[in-house]
Write a protein that holds these residues in place. Structure first.
Motif, PDB file in Angstrom:
ATOM      1  N   GLY A   1      26.083 -13.607   2.171  1.00 48.52           N
ATOM      2  CA  GLY A   1      25.064 -14.875   1.478  1.00 48.52           C
ATOM      3  C   GLY A   1      24.290 -13.999   1.158  1.00 48.52           C
ATOM      4  N   LYS A   2      23.494 -14.127  -0.034  1.00 46.50           N
ATOM      5  CA  LYS A   2      22.768 -13.486  -0.867  1.00 46.50           C
ATOM      6  C   LYS A   2      21.599 -12.594  -0.043  1.00 46.50           C
ATOM      7  N   ASP A   3      20.463 -13.428   0.573  1.00 47.51           N
ATOM      8  CA  ASP A   3      19.398 -14.209   1.002  1.00 47.51           C
ATOM      9  C   ASP A   3      19.157 -14.508   1.909  1.00 47.51           C
ATOM     10  N   SER A   4      18.989 -13.854   3.030  1.00 51.69           N
ATOM     11  CA  SER A   4      19.045 -14.496   4.399  1.00 51.69           C
ATOM     12  C   SER A   4      17.583 -15.946   4.881  1.00 51.69           C
ATOM     13  N   ALA A   5      16.369 -15.414   3.412  1.00 52.99           N
ATOM     14  CA  ALA A   5      15.979 -16.430   4.056  1.00 52.99           C
ATOM     15  C   ALA A   5      15.463 -17.354   2.921  1.00 52.99           C
ATOM     16  N   ASP A   6      15.804 -18.599   2.713  1.00 53.48           N
ATOM     17  CA  ASP A   6      15.927 -19.490   1.595  1.00 53.48           C
ATOM     18  C   ASP A   6      14.666 -19.452   0.818  1.00 53.48           C
ATOM     19  N   LEU A   7      13.474 -18.785   0.919  1.00 48.09           N
ATOM     20  CA  LEU A   7      11.768 -18.408   0.073  1.00 48.09           C
ATOM     21  C   LEU A   7      11.658 -17.162   0.594  1.00 48.09           C
ATOM     22  N   VAL A   8      11.690 -16.112  -0.226  1.00 49.13           N
ATOM     23  CA  VAL A   8      10.636 -14.860   0.105  1.00 49.13           C
ATOM     24  C   VAL A   8       9.735 -15.074  -0.572  1.00 49.13           C
ATOM     25  N   ILE A   9       8.238 -14.343   0.245  1.00 46.29           N
ATOM     26  CA  ILE A   9       7.163 -14.010  -0.327  1.00 46.29           C
ATOM     27  C   ILE A   9       6.113 -12.306  -0.055  1.00 46.29           C
ATOM     28  N   ALA A  10       6.547 -12.096  -1.947  1.00 43.31           N
ATOM     29  CA  ALA A  10       6.304 -10.177  -1.307  1.00 43.31           C
ATOM     30  C   ALA A  10       4.537 -10.145  -1.635  1.00 43.31           C
ATOM     31  N   GLY A  11       4.249  -9.915  -1.179  1.00 44.75           N
ATOM     32  CA  GLY A  11       2.949  -8.897  -1.917  1.00 44.75           C
ATOM     33  C   GLY A  11       1.542  -8.668  -0.957  1.00 44.75           C
ATOM     34  N   SER A  12       0.968  -8.851  -1.432  1.00 45.88           N
ATOM     35  CA  SER A  12      -0.980  -8.229  -0.661  1.00 45.88           C
ATOM     36  C   SER A  12      -0.639  -8.162   0.985  1.00 45.88           C
ATOM     37  N   THR A  13      -1.570  -7.617   1.392  1.00 45.05           N
ATOM     38  CA  THR A  13      -1.408  -7.311   2.348  1.00 45.05           C
ATOM     39  C   THR A  13      -2.422  -8.358   3.169  1.00 45.05           C
ATOM     40  N   THR A  14      -3.701  -8.710   1.963  1.00 44.15           N
ATOM     41  CA  THR A  14      -4.559  -8.987   2.722  1.00 44.15           C
ATOM     42  C   THR A  14      -4.197 -10.809   2.775  1.00 44.15           C
ATOM     43  N   VAL A  15      -3.410 -10.942   1.787  1.00 42.15           N
ATOM     44  CA  VAL A  15      -2.591 -12.547   2.179  1.00 42.15           C
ATOM     45  C   VAL A  15      -2.359 -12.912   3.416  1.00 42.15           C
ATOM     46  N   GLN A  16      -1.319 -11.692   3.773  1.00 42.66           N
ATOM     47  CA  GLN A  16       0.075 -11.674   4.207  1.00 42.66           C
ATOM     48  C   GLN A  16      -0.374 -12.902   5.953  1.00 42.66           C
ATOM     49  N   PRO A  17      -1.540 -12.766   6.363  1.00 46.50           N
ATOM     50  CA  PRO A  17      -2.300 -13.389   7.712  1.00 46.50           C
ATOM     51  C   PRO A  17      -1.886 -14.261   7.704  1.00 46.50           C
ATOM     52  N   ILE A  18      -1.991 -14.885   6.129  1.00 51.88           N
ATOM     53  CA  ILE A  18      -2.479 -16.753   6.167  1.00 51.88           C
ATOM     54  C   ILE A  18      -0.897 -17.236   5.480  1.00 51.88           C
ATOM     55  N   VAL A  19      -0.056 -16.769   4.648  1.00 52.66           N
ATOM     56  CA  VAL A  19       1.391 -16.740   4.503  1.00 52.66           C
ATOM     57  C   VAL A  19       2.207 -16.754   5.584  1.00 52.66           C
ATOM     58  N   THR A  20       2.204 -15.373   6.491  1.00 47.88           N
ATOM     59  CA  THR A  20       3.542 -15.859   7.306  1.00 47.88           C
ATOM     60  C   THR A  20       2.730 -16.337   8.374  1.00 47.88           C
ATOM     61  N   ARG A  21       1.441 -16.817   9.042  1.00 45.91           N
ATOM     62  CA  ARG A  21       1.103 -17.779  10.235  1.00 45.91           C
ATOM     63  C   ARG A  21       1.663 -19.560   9.123  1.00 45.91           C
ATOM     64  N   ALA A  22       1.854 -19.516   8.177  1.00 44.66           N
ATOM     65  CA  ALA A  22       1.868 -20.494   7.307  1.00 44.66           C
ATOM     66  C   ALA A  22       3.591 -20.892   6.814  1.00 44.66           C
ATOM     67  N   ALA A  23       4.146 -19.295   7.367  1.00 45.08           N
ATOM     68  CA  ALA A  23       5.387 -20.025   7.529  1.00 45.08           C
ATOM     69  C   ALA A  23       5.984 -20.019   8.689  1.00 45.08           C
ATOM     70  N   GLU A  24       5.263 -19.351   9.663  1.00 41.72           N
ATOM     71  CA  GLU A  24       5.617 -20.157  10.881  1.00 41.72           C
ATOM     72  C   GLU A  24       5.290 -21.382  11.299  1.00 41.72           C
ATOM     73  N   VAL A  25       4.573 -22.267  10.788  1.00 39.52           N
ATOM     74  CA  VAL A  25       4.178 -23.163  11.034  1.00 39.52           C
ATOM     75  C   VAL A  25       5.154 -24.543  10.290  1.00 39.52           C
ATOM     76  N   TYR A  26       5.330 -23.842   9.066  1.00 36.32           N
ATOM     77  CA  TYR A  26       5.976 -25.071   8.106  1.00 36.32           C
ATOM     78  C   TYR A  26       7.657 -24.638   8.334  1.00 36.32           C
ATOM     79  N   SER A  27       8.388 -23.764   9.227  1.00 41.75           N
ATOM     80  CA  SER A  27       9.771 -23.353   9.243  1.00 41.75           C
ATOM     81  C   SER A  27       9.489 -24.253  10.952  1.00 41.75           C
ATOM     82  N   LYS A  28       8.661 -24.315  11.650  1.00 42.29           N
ATOM     83  CA  LYS A  28       8.306 -25.355  13.096  1.00 42.29           C
ATOM     84  C   LYS A  28       9.204 -26.839  12.419  1.00 42.29           C
ATOM     85  N   GLU A  29       8.320 -27.124  11.374  1.00 42.23           N
ATOM     86  CA  GLU A  29       8.792 -28.606  10.659  1.00 42.23           C
ATOM     87  C   GLU A  29       9.652 -28.632  10.153  1.00 42.23           C
TER      88      GLU A  29
END
Lengths: 291, 268, 281
Positions: free
Chosen positions: B20-48
């Motif tokens: 497989g080229k990339d493990s994740a279907d979607l990769v989000i990279a960048g700002s460490t300020t935005v990271q907490p929001i995105v990480t948490r949202a990714a966690e919840v979204y992947s659960k759903e």
């Protein structure tokens, strides 16, 4: 017989390819760091970079002398702290330690060498920084001194093991001669053994300096990272390596700022290569002397 | 021979990984300020959506923008707007606002400056190094220790444009690579003053009122607190596919709840 | 007797210097243990992080560290041992061996952050299409480059320590060079090579600066080498820098410390065996 001979040549050739890998990687590193860094000098002159002391990427100012001075000060402080302790400990291990003490101290030093720098950093961030602040009653404990202390701990193992090797490689004859003249243990150690092992010890110190200049993680956490020329060991500062670590992630890729950060990497790279060559020259010379 | 077979197995395992080229279907990279929001949202979204996996990478705003521009990730996170340089290099980038951040000026709780209010001009004089001692602000005779973010940081460029007004931050300021590190330093040093995103406020530090207004969701929304900014997810062209669904999720009520839980301010 | 007193004082100072070093080690270890022990448990090691690392475990970092070290070794072990074999068995000392050894020493001296810059520009930007950009593969290869000199040096010493007489004996019985290497040199050198490999694993596990630009705080389990992931060291850096959770940060630090202590203990066992082997010869 012919076939075996061929097989040997094939394996030999394959291993030769393996063995030039280190050289290839080294050349690649030089190439990529130069490629990343040199475009800076289309915008900023070499002397402005090396001698300037204003680092304001947003305004195109890339003076790095304060980073160089801070890196040298930190290294100097670390050497000052660790050399007396390191050589003493090496003498202890080589000359006077009983077996049981060696069995405790040697593994302790190995472990000290194995602890990851990030752990030293987290330790120093809380313990050493407050220690410096309280002891010297300064506005902030995040100082060059704090970085020097943590680096001193980190380079102790290098200094101890190389010094111990060189002291132990001094021929027995030197020592016996000294005792025969009625010298005490201490006189023998500081008049005969340590001077005779001198070049080896110096090689160890140079190697340790290289390690100190190149260290990043432990330093960045405790040095305060101030882009101002430090006036002394109790000032905060920012080293070459910590500036790279702090700013690389946010720099616009391939911008002048990005180029400048590669140039910051070039400085310790060149210094450390130079020290490594110097150190191994000294070691070989030292070995040849007693051979 | 044993060694050779071990390496053969190693090689096989490596190659099987190449499938497989990339493990994740979607990769989000960048700002460490935005990271907490995105990480948490990714966690919840992947659960759903158990069949999707979303990877989050840091690297900073600059790296994120570059990577989405070059197409190596689908979404870049940024706490600043695109620079003109970046706009020129990647003209097809779309900037999607997902949350509001607000910068708080903070001091140690034992610092009685926390009970007073500063004007923007006073904040500027403190950070430019014109005011170097708390006694100039009516406090005790103690040296001010400035704490700021590193060069290139989105939070820093926002602070500079909103507060500093073309004056430089004093070069005596300590630089920290993250808001958490600023909080750590300020909470441990009664002489320190710094700035950080409102999401990082907790009991260990105290915000200072600016122009008489304390930073809060209400004051930012009422536009009475002067220091706020938007946070962005950046896509190539209009967001589509999984990237589009994820951004839609972030903009939904559930997504904006996460924004709030992580200490940022919901979009209205 | 002045010199007698000086002698005694000096010895006290030498003992003290050793004591100071032990105390420094104990305070670093103690600090990590005391702060980390409350966080660590089996579920901490094997659970996924929850709520932005404030709760749950650090499983992805453990998997990431394993993968990165595995990639580093997969590259550096064959190349390093091969280089050592070439130096000891196939070449007499001369210009070529000097060049190889000097470049290996120089590579060993390269500051870790320079490896970081190099890895970023080579693997992420230049070869990004093949490595998946800031992926575990990129990070692992960068670490592999970094530990190569250690493996070369330790393997070379291990092979040189195999007595020359044993090689001669093997040749005398009509064995070819390759047979001698396979039957005499490699088996004799295994404990030394293994020690070197473990030493390099410890270095690869503990390094942060070379991979900091490639590895981020990623909460997912990496599915392939081309994906992103995080490692114990980078997670420790981000958690303590971002001030997300000092409890989890110290738990991570203790985990890392335990890995290093274990590797250290294994090396000690190998070394004991090694010295016993040498005595036997």
């Amino acid at each position: 017989m012919k076939k075996l001979f061929d097989q040997e040549r094939v394996v030999g050739a394959a291993l030769m390819v393996f063995s030039i890998t280190a050289l290839v990687i080294l050349l690649l590193i030089m190439l990529f760091i130069l490629d990343g860094g040199l475009p800076l000098f289309n915008k900023v002159s070499v002397s402005d970079f090396l001698l300037g002391d204003k680092w304001v990427p947003a305004k195109g100012l890339f003076g790095a002398s304060q980073f160089i001075v801070a890196a040298l000060l930190v290294t100097f402080g670390a050497i000052l702290l660790s050399v007396p302790l390191g050589i003493s400990c090496a003498v202890f291990l080589a000359e006077i330690a009983p077996g049981w003490a060696k069995r405790i101290v040697r593994p302790a030093i190995e472990l000290l060498a194995g602890i990851p720098s990030i752990i030293y950093g987290v330790f120093a961030l809380i313990i050493i920084v407050s220690l410096v602040r309280v002891t010297f009653n300064v506005a902030t404990g995040e100082t060059i001194l704090a970085a020097s202390i943590v680096l001193a701990i980190m380079i102790l193992p290098i200094i101890i093991s190389i010094s111990q090797d060189s002291i132990e490689s001094v021929p027995r004859l030197y020592k016996e001669g000294s005792y025969a003249l009625g010298a005490t243990d201490w006189q023998t150690i500081h008049r005969v053994l340590v001077p005779a092992a001198g070049p080896g010890i110096v090689a160890g110190i140079i190697l340790a300096m290289g390690r100190a200049i190149g260290e990043t993680m432990a330093v960045v956490l405790v040095i305060g990272n101030v882009e101002k020329m430090p006036a002394g060991l109790l000032d905060p500062g920012e080293t070459l390596t910590s500036a790279i670590l702090l700013e690389m992630g946010e720099a616009v890729v391939k911008s002048t700022h990005y180029n400048a950060l590669f140039c910051l990497g070039l400085v310790p790279f060149i210094l450390v290569l130079f020290m490594s060559v110097l150190s191994s020259r000294l070691t070989t010379k030292n070995k040849a002397r007693f051979a | 021979m044993k060694a050779v077979s071990v390496f053969l197995v190693l090689g096989l395992v490596l190659f099987s990984g190449c499938a497989g080229k990339d493990s994740a279907d979607l990769v989000i990279a960048g700002s460490t300020t935005v990271q907490p929001i995105v990480t948490r949202a990714a966690e919840v979204y992947s659960k759903e959506h158990p069949d999707t996996s979303i990877g989050v990478e840091g690297g900073g705003s600059g790296t994120g923008i570059r990577m989405v521009g070059e197409g190596s990730v689908a979404v870049g996170a940024s706490s600043r707007e695109l620079s003109s340089e970046e706009k020129r290099a990647h003209p097809d980038l779309t900037v999607n606002t997902i949350a509001i951040d607000c910068i708080a000026i903070v001091v140690n709780p034992s610092n009685n400056l926390s009970n007073s209010s500063l004007s923007l001009a006073e904040v500027r004089d403190i950070f430019s190094g014109k005011i170097t001692n708390y006694k100039e602000l009516g406090g005790p005779d103690r040296r001010i220790v400035l704490v700021e973010r590193e060069d290139g940081s989105g939070t820093r460029s926002m602070f500079e444009s909103m507060v500093m007004n073309n004056t430089d931050v004093s070069d005596a300021a300590l630089q920290k690579p993250a808001s958490g590190a600023i909080r750590f330093t300020v909470s441990g040093n009664e002489n320190a003053i710094g700035y950080l995103g409102i999401g990082y406020l907790d009991g260990s530090i105290k915000p200072i009122a600016v122009n008489g207004v304390l930073p809060s969701e209400e004051s930012v929304r009422a536009k009475s607190y002067p220091l706020s900014r938007d946070l962005y997810l950046i896509t190539k062209g209009k967001p589509s596919g999984l990237a589009g669904e994820f951004i839609d999720y972030l903009l939904s009520d559930a997504g904006q709840d996460i924004v709030k839980e992580e200490g940022f301010i919901r979009l209205e | 007797m002045l010199s007698k007193n000086a002698d005694r004082l000096a010895k006290i100072w030498l003992w003290l210097s050793a004591l100071v070093i032990i105390l420094v080690l104990l305070s670093v270890l103690g600090y990590v243990f005391i702060n980390g022990i409350g966080a660590i448990s089996v579920s901490f090691l094997l659970d996924m992080p929850q709520n932005n690392w404030r709760e749950g475990g650090i499983y992805p970092a453990i998997v990431g560290s394993l993968i990165v070290v595995f990639v580093a070794l997969a590259f550096a072990a064959p190349v390093g041992v091969g280089t050592a074999m070439y130096l000891t068995e196939f070449r007499t000392e001369g210009l070529v061996t000097r060049i190889i050894r000097t470049s290996s020493d120089a590579l060993n001296a390269v500051p870790s952050i320079v490896f970081g810059l190099f890895g970023l520009s080579l693997f992420v930007f230049y070869l990004g299409d093949y490595t998946g950009g800031p992926s575990l593969l990129s990070a692992g290869l960068t670490l592999g480059f970094m530990i190569l000199p250690t493996i070369i040096r330790t393997s070379e010493v291990a092979m040189r320590n195999v007595p020359y007489a044993e090689r001669m004996e093997s040749f005398g019985m009509g064995a070819s060079k390759l047979q001698t290497i396979r039957n005499i040199v490699l088996p004799g050198a295994v404990p030394g090579i293994a020690t070197g490999l473990i030493l390099s694993i410890g270095r690869a596990v503990g390094e942060t600066a070379p991979i900091i630009f490639m590895v981020a705080l990623n909460p997912t389990i990496p599915k392939s080498l081309f994906g992103s992931g995080n490692t114990l060291t980078t997670q420790l850096y981000y958690l303590s820098m971002e001030g997300i959770s000092m409890k989890v940060a110290f738990g991570t630090a203790l985990t890392l410390m335990l890995v290093i202590l274990t590797l250290n203990a294994i090396t000690r066992v190998f070394k004991k065996r090694l010295s016993r082997n040498l005595r036997r010869c």
